[in-house]
Scaffold this motif. Structure first.
Motif, PDB file in Angstrom:
ATOM      1  N   TYR A  98     -10.880  18.650  13.801  1.00 46.49           N
ATOM      2  CA  TYR A  98     -12.095  19.658  14.276  1.00 46.49           C
ATOM      3  C   TYR A  98     -11.669  21.012  14.454  1.00 46.49           C
ATOM      4  O   TYR A  98     -10.600  21.322  15.246  1.00 46.49           O
ATOM      5  N   GLY A  99     -12.398  21.855  14.045  1.00 51.08           N
ATOM      6  CA  GLY A  99     -12.220  23.459  14.282  1.00 51.08           C
ATOM      7  C   GLY A  99     -13.376  24.183  14.466  1.00 51.08           C
ATOM      8  O   GLY A  99     -14.530  23.709  14.251  1.00 51.08           O
ATOM      9  N   ILE A 100     -13.220  25.414  14.498  1.00 54.16           N
ATOM     10  CA  ILE A 100     -14.562  26.400  14.593  1.00 54.16           C
ATOM     11  C   ILE A 100     -14.184  27.668  13.815  1.00 54.16           C
ATOM     12  O   ILE A 100     -13.019  28.134  13.707  1.00 54.16           O
ATOM     13  N   ALA A 101     -15.232  28.027  13.116  1.00 52.83           N
ATOM     14  CA  ALA A 101     -15.256  29.422  12.347  1.00 52.83           C
ATOM     15  C   ALA A 101     -16.084  30.440  13.069  1.00 52.83           C
ATOM     16  O   ALA A 101     -17.060  30.170  13.244  1.00 52.83           O
ATOM     17  N   ILE A 102     -15.356  31.386  13.231  1.00 50.57           N
ATOM     18  CA  ILE A 102     -16.138  32.705  13.894  1.00 50.57           C
ATOM     19  C   ILE A 102     -16.264  33.635  12.716  1.00 50.57           C
ATOM     20  O   ILE A 102     -15.534  33.937  12.207  1.00 50.57           O
ATOM     21  N   ILE A 124     -12.729  17.993  21.706  1.00 54.41           N
ATOM     22  CA  ILE A 124     -12.250  19.493  21.622  1.00 54.41           C
ATOM     23  C   ILE A 124     -13.121  20.362  21.051  1.00 54.41           C
ATOM     24  O   ILE A 124     -13.223  21.699  21.312  1.00 54.41           O
ATOM     25  N   ILE A 125     -14.396  19.845  20.733  1.00 53.75           N
ATOM     26  CA  ILE A 125     -15.257  20.689  20.060  1.00 53.75           C
ATOM     27  C   ILE A 125     -16.134  21.560  21.303  1.00 53.75           C
ATOM     28  O   ILE A 125     -16.667  22.755  21.416  1.00 53.75           O
ATOM     29  N   ASN A 126     -15.912  20.937  22.568  1.00 56.80           N
ATOM     30  CA  ASN A 126     -16.597  21.668  23.962  1.00 56.80           C
ATOM     31  C   ASN A 126     -15.642  22.685  24.194  1.00 56.80           C
ATOM     32  O   ASN A 126     -15.932  23.689  24.841  1.00 56.80           O
ATOM     33  N   LYS A 127     -14.375  22.418  23.947  1.00 58.91           N
ATOM     34  CA  LYS A 127     -13.200  23.510  24.390  1.00 58.91           C
ATOM     35  C   LYS A 127     -13.575  24.987  23.712  1.00 58.91           C
ATOM     36  O   LYS A 127     -13.623  25.783  24.258  1.00 58.91           O
ATOM     37  N   TYR A 128     -14.015  24.564  22.165  1.00 57.87           N
ATOM     38  CA  TYR A 128     -14.137  25.812  21.384  1.00 57.87           C
ATOM     39  C   TYR A 128     -15.345  26.555  21.776  1.00 57.87           C
ATOM     40  O   TYR A 128     -15.223  27.800  21.837  1.00 57.87           O
ATOM     41  N   ILE A 129     -16.417  25.803  22.215  1.00 58.26           N
ATOM     42  CA  ILE A 129     -17.642  26.392  22.523  1.00 58.26           C
ATOM     43  C   ILE A 129     -17.329  26.985  23.902  1.00 58.26           C
ATOM     44  O   ILE A 129     -17.774  28.370  23.995  1.00 58.26           O
ATOM     45  N   ASN A 130     -16.865  26.509  24.730  1.00 61.38           N
ATOM     46  CA  ASN A 130     -16.584  27.145  26.266  1.00 61.38           C
ATOM     47  C   ASN A 130     -15.553  28.255  26.131  1.00 61.38           C
ATOM     48  O   ASN A 130     -15.550  29.232  26.890  1.00 61.38           O
ATOM     49  N   GLU A 131     -14.729  28.268  25.042  1.00 60.03           N
ATOM     50  CA  GLU A 131     -13.705  29.464  24.911  1.00 60.03           C
ATOM     51  C   GLU A 131     -13.759  30.392  23.746  1.00 60.03           C
ATOM     52  O   GLU A 131     -13.237  31.139  23.547  1.00 60.03           O
ATOM     53  N   LEU A 132     -15.148  30.557  23.537  1.00 62.93           N
ATOM     54  CA  LEU A 132     -15.516  31.460  22.550  1.00 62.93           C
ATOM     55  C   LEU A 132     -15.293  32.887  22.812  1.00 62.93           C
ATOM     56  O   LEU A 132     -14.663  33.546  22.138  1.00 62.93           O
ATOM     57  N   ASP A 133     -15.391  33.227  24.011  1.00 60.54           N
ATOM     58  CA  ASP A 133     -15.015  34.823  24.666  1.00 60.54           C
ATOM     59  C   ASP A 133     -13.784  35.054  24.592  1.00 60.54           C
ATOM     60  O   ASP A 133     -13.211  36.185  24.012  1.00 60.54           O
ATOM     61  N   SER A 134     -12.893  34.086  24.735  1.00 64.41           N
ATOM     62  CA  SER A 134     -11.339  34.372  24.588  1.00 64.41           C
ATOM     63  C   SER A 134     -11.116  34.277  23.107  1.00 64.41           C
ATOM     64  O   SER A 134     -10.150  35.189  22.797  1.00 64.41           O
ATOM     65  N   TYR A 135     -11.824  33.706  22.222  1.00 67.09           N
ATOM     66  CA  TYR A 135     -11.459  33.655  20.762  1.00 67.09           C
ATOM     67  C   TYR A 135     -11.888  35.074  20.344  1.00 67.09           C
ATOM     68  O   TYR A 135     -10.995  35.594  19.361  1.00 67.09           O
ATOM     69  N   GLU A 136     -12.942  35.487  20.833  1.00 71.20           N
ATOM     70  CA  GLU A 136     -13.249  36.765  20.508  1.00 71.20           C
ATOM     71  C   GLU A 136     -12.361  38.141  20.827  1.00 71.20           C
ATOM     72  O   GLU A 136     -12.045  38.792  19.858  1.00 71.20           O
TER      73      GLU A 136
END
Length: 241
Positions: A98-102, A124-136
């Protein structure tokens, strides 16, 4: 496959690793698609990049082929409408299921930053969504520090027309539920009582691919009982074709 491009993976990995540890990430794959059809790739895994081109995945990759994705700010991998061989290989080679593309608009096109963690747990998908600001914030740092690496990769001038696949698949939106075309095909046989093995024969896909589709469908709907699944689909107006 350019040896220089593969060598850039080492620099990319070295740059990313300190931030990966902070953010709980294991993988970054950057794809830039310019307005004039030029493609640029960077990846923290040389093995994955080499495999990606060996399998000619740019010809079916969602970020290369589906222009609609440019309108999103982020996309979860399990919602992508592309050939599932890529996601299956990502799990096998990278350990990332599972991953996320920004998605970032650039002056000359769009950048797709694929981030992933070695995990087969869908939560882990919930973590991706919750951590979006940190990824940005991480991507801002990456864009600055990787400026020279990206510039070098762009010089390789891979062209979109060299990988174009005119048979772009479309998906189906039902309220907040999105099903890819293949998932929609699978679900129609699933609610008729077909097994993954039977579905694989009908759709001419591997049993493993059919099982992956079924797993994604059930997780998207948070429903693991076949009769309940049929009931929910009926309530949503999704009728068998």
């Amino acid at each position: 496959m350019s040896k220089l491009l593969l060598n850039l993976s080492h620099d990319t990995k070295e740059l990313c690793e300190p931030y990966f540890k902070q953010l709980g990430l294991d993988h970054l794959n950057y794809i830039h698609r310019s307005d004039n059809g030029q493609l640029t790739y960077l990846c923290s895994s040389r093995k994955w990049l080499e495999h990606y081109f060996k399998k000619s995945y740019p010809k079916i990759g969602a970020f290369e082929q589906n222009t609609k994705l440019s309108s999103y700010s982020s996309v979860l991998w399990n919602g992508l409408d592309n050939d599932d061989r890529i996601l299956i290989d990502s799990k096998d080679i990278l350990g990332v299921e599972y991953g996320i593309a920004i998605v970032k608009r650039k002056q000359d096109g769009f950048g797709f930053y694929n981030l992933g963690t070695k995990s087969s747990d869908p939560s882990i998908i919930n973590k991706y969504i919750n951590e979006l600001d940190s990824y940005e914030n991480f991507l801002l740092i990456f864009q600055e520090k990787a400026r020279a690496i990206i510039h070098t990769a762009k010089k390789l001038k891979l062209r979109l027309e060299d990988t174009t696949n005119t048979n772009i698949k479309s998906g189906y939106q039902f309220g907040n539920l999105y099903l890819t075309k293949r998932e929609f095909q699978c679900i129609n046989y699933l609610i008729r009582g077909k097994t993954a093995e039977e579905i694989s024969v009908i759709l001419n896909i591997s049993k493993r691919t059919a099982e992956t589709h079924i797993k994604n469908i059930k997780e998207k709907m948070n429903c693991f009982n076949q009769f309940r699944l049929g009931y929910l689909l009926g309530r949503m107006g999704i009728n068998p074709i």
